[in-house]
Design a protein around this motif. Structure first.
Motif, PDB file in Angstrom:
ATOM      1  N   LEU A 235      -0.105  21.274 -41.545  1.00  0.00           N
ATOM      2  CA  LEU A 235       0.644  21.756 -42.708  1.00  0.00           C
ATOM      3  C   LEU A 235      -0.247  21.814 -43.945  1.00  0.00           C
ATOM      4  CD1 LEU A 235       4.023  19.820 -42.302  1.00  0.00           C
ATOM      5  CD2 LEU A 235       3.685  22.283 -42.075  1.00  0.00           C
ATOM      6  N   LEU A 236      -1.067  20.784 -44.112  1.00  0.00           N
ATOM      7  CA  LEU A 236      -1.959  20.732 -45.271  1.00  0.00           C
ATOM      8  C   LEU A 236      -2.989  21.852 -45.206  1.00  0.00           C
ATOM      9  CD1 LEU A 236      -2.972  19.298 -47.818  1.00  0.00           C
ATOM     10  CD2 LEU A 236      -4.299  17.788 -46.332  1.00  0.00           C
ATOM     11  N   ASP A 237      -3.544  22.088 -44.028  1.00  0.00           N
ATOM     12  CA  ASP A 237      -4.530  23.162 -43.879  1.00  0.00           C
ATOM     13  C   ASP A 237      -3.917  24.514 -44.234  1.00  0.00           C
ATOM     14  OD1 ASP A 237      -6.447  21.363 -43.097  1.00  0.00           O
ATOM     15  OD2 ASP A 237      -6.257  21.772 -40.950  1.00  0.00           O
ATOM     16  N   ARG A 238      -2.688  24.740 -43.775  1.00  0.00           N
ATOM     17  CA  ARG A 238      -2.015  26.008 -44.086  1.00  0.00           C
ATOM     18  C   ARG A 238      -1.715  26.119 -45.576  1.00  0.00           C
ATOM     19  NH1 ARG A 238       0.758  25.028 -39.109  1.00  0.00           N
ATOM     20  NH2 ARG A 238       2.635  24.317 -40.198  1.00  0.00           N
TER      21      ARG A 238
ATOM     22  N   PHE B  40      -2.126  13.982 -53.304  1.00  0.00           N
ATOM     23  CA  PHE B  40      -3.067  13.014 -52.747  1.00  0.00           C
ATOM     24  C   PHE B  40      -2.408  12.177 -51.659  1.00  0.00           C
ATOM     25  CE2 PHE B  40      -5.619  12.917 -56.968  1.00  0.00           C
ATOM     26  CZ  PHE B  40      -6.212  14.110 -56.617  1.00  0.00           C
ATOM     27  N   ALA B  41      -1.119  11.828 -51.852  1.00  0.00           N
ATOM     28  CA  ALA B  41      -0.402  11.035 -50.849  1.00  0.00           C
ATOM     29  C   ALA B  41      -0.268  11.808 -49.540  1.00  0.00           C
ATOM     30  CB  ALA B  41       0.972  10.647 -51.375  1.00  0.00           C
ATOM     31  N   VAL B  42       0.004  13.104 -49.639  1.00  0.00           N
ATOM     32  CA  VAL B  42       0.120  13.930 -48.433  1.00  0.00           C
ATOM     33  C   VAL B  42      -1.249  14.075 -47.763  1.00  0.00           C
ATOM     34  CG1 VAL B  42       0.637  16.255 -47.585  1.00  0.00           C
ATOM     35  CG2 VAL B  42       2.180  15.143 -49.217  1.00  0.00           C
ATOM     36  N   ARG B  43      -2.300  14.173 -48.546  1.00  0.00           N
ATOM     37  CA  ARG B  43      -3.643  14.258 -47.965  1.00  0.00           C
ATOM     38  C   ARG B  43      -3.994  12.964 -47.226  1.00  0.00           C
ATOM     39  NH1 ARG B  43      -6.135  18.802 -49.512  1.00  0.00           N
ATOM     40  NH2 ARG B  43      -4.997  19.934 -51.144  1.00  0.00           N
ATOM     41  N   ASP B  44      -3.602  11.845 -47.774  1.00  0.00           N
ATOM     42  CA  ASP B  44      -3.819  10.574 -47.085  1.00  0.00           C
ATOM     43  C   ASP B  44      -2.987  10.517 -45.801  1.00  0.00           C
ATOM     44  OD1 ASP B  44      -4.901   7.776 -47.129  1.00  0.00           O
ATOM     45  OD2 ASP B  44      -2.753   7.320 -47.135  1.00  0.00           O
ATOM     46  N   TRP B  45      -1.759  10.979 -45.861  1.00  0.00           N
ATOM     47  CA  TRP B  45      -0.874  11.043 -44.702  1.00  0.00           C
ATOM     48  C   TRP B  45      -1.488  11.921 -43.607  1.00  0.00           C
ATOM     49  CZ3 TRP B  45       4.858  12.955 -45.617  1.00  0.00           C
ATOM     50  CH2 TRP B  45       5.595  12.869 -44.422  1.00  0.00           C
ATOM     51  N   ALA B  46      -2.116  13.016 -44.003  1.00  0.00           N
ATOM     52  CA  ALA B  46      -2.697  13.958 -43.044  1.00  0.00           C
ATOM     53  C   ALA B  46      -3.817  13.329 -42.222  1.00  0.00           C
ATOM     54  CB  ALA B  46      -3.217  15.193 -43.777  1.00  0.00           C
ATOM     55  N   ARG B  47      -4.440  12.271 -42.721  1.00  0.00           N
ATOM     56  CA  ARG B  47      -5.486  11.590 -41.964  1.00  0.00           C
ATOM     57  C   ARG B  47      -4.915  10.858 -40.750  1.00  0.00           C
ATOM     58  NH1 ARG B  47      -6.967  10.125 -47.417  1.00  0.00           N
ATOM     59  NH2 ARG B  47      -8.785  11.332 -48.109  1.00  0.00           N
ATOM     60  N   ARG B  48      -3.597  10.633 -40.757  1.00  0.00           N
ATOM     61  CA  ARG B  48      -2.944   9.878 -39.691  1.00  0.00           C
ATOM     62  C   ARG B  48      -2.046  10.742 -38.814  1.00  0.00           C
ATOM     63  NH1 ARG B  48      -3.555   7.332 -44.318  1.00  0.00           N
ATOM     64  NH2 ARG B  48      -3.999   5.102 -44.438  1.00  0.00           N
TER      65      ARG B  48
ATOM     66  N   ALA C 257      11.721  16.225 -44.936  1.00  0.00           N
ATOM     67  CA  ALA C 257      12.227  16.646 -46.243  1.00  0.00           C
ATOM     68  C   ALA C 257      11.194  16.385 -47.340  1.00  0.00           C
ATOM     69  CB  ALA C 257      13.536  15.923 -46.560  1.00  0.00           C
ATOM     70  N   LEU C 258      10.469  15.280 -47.216  1.00  0.00           N
ATOM     71  CA  LEU C 258       9.409  14.993 -48.187  1.00  0.00           C
ATOM     72  C   LEU C 258       8.314  16.056 -48.137  1.00  0.00           C
ATOM     73  CD1 LEU C 258       8.995  11.124 -47.788  1.00  0.00           C
ATOM     74  CD2 LEU C 258       9.869  12.330 -49.795  1.00  0.00           C
ATOM     75  N   LEU C 259       7.948  16.460 -46.939  1.00  0.00           N
ATOM     76  CA  LEU C 259       6.933  17.503 -46.800  1.00  0.00           C
ATOM     77  C   LEU C 259       7.423  18.833 -47.355  1.00  0.00           C
ATOM     78  CD1 LEU C 259       5.565  16.691 -43.237  1.00  0.00           C
ATOM     79  CD2 LEU C 259       4.344  16.413 -45.409  1.00  0.00           C
ATOM     80  N   LYS C 260       8.691  19.130 -47.131  1.00  0.00           N
ATOM     81  CA  LYS C 260       9.251  20.369 -47.674  1.00  0.00           C
ATOM     82  C   LYS C 260       9.251  20.333 -49.202  1.00  0.00           C
ATOM     83  CE  LYS C 260      13.290  23.420 -47.377  1.00  0.00           C
ATOM     84  NZ  LYS C 260      14.628  23.621 -46.763  1.00  0.00           N
ATOM     85  N   THR C 261       9.602  19.180 -49.766  1.00  0.00           N
ATOM     86  CA  THR C 261       9.587  19.022 -51.227  1.00  0.00           C
ATOM     87  C   THR C 261       8.179  19.205 -51.767  1.00  0.00           C
ATOM     88  OG1 THR C 261      11.464  17.508 -51.159  1.00  0.00           O
ATOM     89  CG2 THR C 261      10.065  17.429 -53.123  1.00  0.00           C
ATOM     90  N   TRP C 262       7.196  18.632 -51.080  1.00  0.00           N
ATOM     91  CA  TRP C 262       5.796  18.773 -51.496  1.00  0.00           C
ATOM     92  C   TRP C 262       5.381  20.242 -51.505  1.00  0.00           C
ATOM     93  CZ3 TRP C 262       2.221  20.200 -47.469  1.00  0.00           C
ATOM     94  CH2 TRP C 262       0.905  20.361 -47.923  1.00  0.00           C
ATOM     95  N   GLU C 263       5.705  20.970 -50.451  1.00  0.00           N
ATOM     96  CA  GLU C 263       5.333  22.386 -50.393  1.00  0.00           C
ATOM     97  C   GLU C 263       6.018  23.184 -51.499  1.00  0.00           C
ATOM     98  OE1 GLU C 263       3.926  24.302 -46.532  1.00  0.00           O
ATOM     99  OE2 GLU C 263       5.842  23.394 -45.999  1.00  0.00           O
TER     100      GLU C 263
END
Length: 221
Positions: free
Chosen positions: A135-138, A120-128, A73-79
């Motif tokens: 999702l970030l790349d798309r 930025f938080a999602v980009r940091d998350w994407a490293r893990r 849900a957090l990722l959906k909110t970010w998008e």
């Protein structure tokens, strides 16, 4: 900059909650987002969130099936907050390319359109997480595509449009990450020069005045 979220029950303008419910699904999401931004995804834990809101852990399961459901849900909110807003601003009607880029700058000026700290938080998350990286790349590709089409609408050849889009997009990401200590007045002073670099065109005084008026409403001065 993340601000501590206001829970529904603490908002005097909110409708009262019914029965024994003390927090809403949006409260869980907002507090989880605040923790994601300030402490990272590893700290987004159900028990810790419940303690922070002074509610029982069991109430979490009224709204979410699992912690993973909350993370999704957090990722959906970010998008929906960041990617959708940037694409919409890139597609917004404008008479000139400089006005079109200023529409995109609305995302920078108004955190309700584009939450930089969340990005930025999602980009940091994407490293893990490989899933989040995909999702970030798309999302990045979708944003750059929208900006490329924006430049193309004003006559840029394909490769030039894509290059200008990437320069605009990735420069802005790096600029925000650097967090330069600049005043509102200095940013406005620099805006016409940034526009000239990004577009090759001088903005009009009317365009700059409209943008200045917009920032006065939304920038944290």
């Amino acid at each position: 900059m993340s601000r501590k979220p206001l829970l529904h029950r603490d908002d005097p303008s909110a409708e009262p909650l019914v029965g024994n419910v003390k927090v809403t699904r949006e409260d869980w999401l907002n507090v989880a987002m605040d923790v994601l931004i300030t402490d990272g995804v590893e700290q987004v834990k159900v028990l810790a969130l419940a303690e922070r809101m002074h509610v029982s852990r069991s109430s979490f399961y009224w709204y979410f099936k699992s912690r993973q459901d909350l993370l999704d849900a957090l990722l959906k909110t970010w998008e929906q907050t960041n990617t959708v807003a940037m694409v919409a601003r890139a597609e917004a009607s404008a008479d000139t390319i400089t006005a079109a880029v200023l529409n995109v700058f609305h995302c920078i000026a108004n955190p309700a359109l584009f939450n930089t700290a969340l990005d930025f938080a999602v980009r940091d998350w994407a490293r893990r997480s490989g899933k989040v990286r995909s999702l970030l790349d798309r999302s990045d590709a979708r944003r750059v595509e929208a900006l490329t089409k924006m430049f193309a609408r004003y006559g840029c050849p394909d490769l030039e449009a894509m290059t200008r889009a990437k320069v605009l997009y990735y420069m802005q990401l790096g600029y925000d990450m650097a967090e330069p200590n600049e005043s509102h007045a200095h940013r406005l002073q620099m805006t016409p020069y940034y526009l000239k670099v990004f577009t090759g065109v001088e903005p009009s005084e009317e365009e700059l005045a409209d943008f200045a008026a917009f920032t006065e409403k939304h920038w944290d001065l």
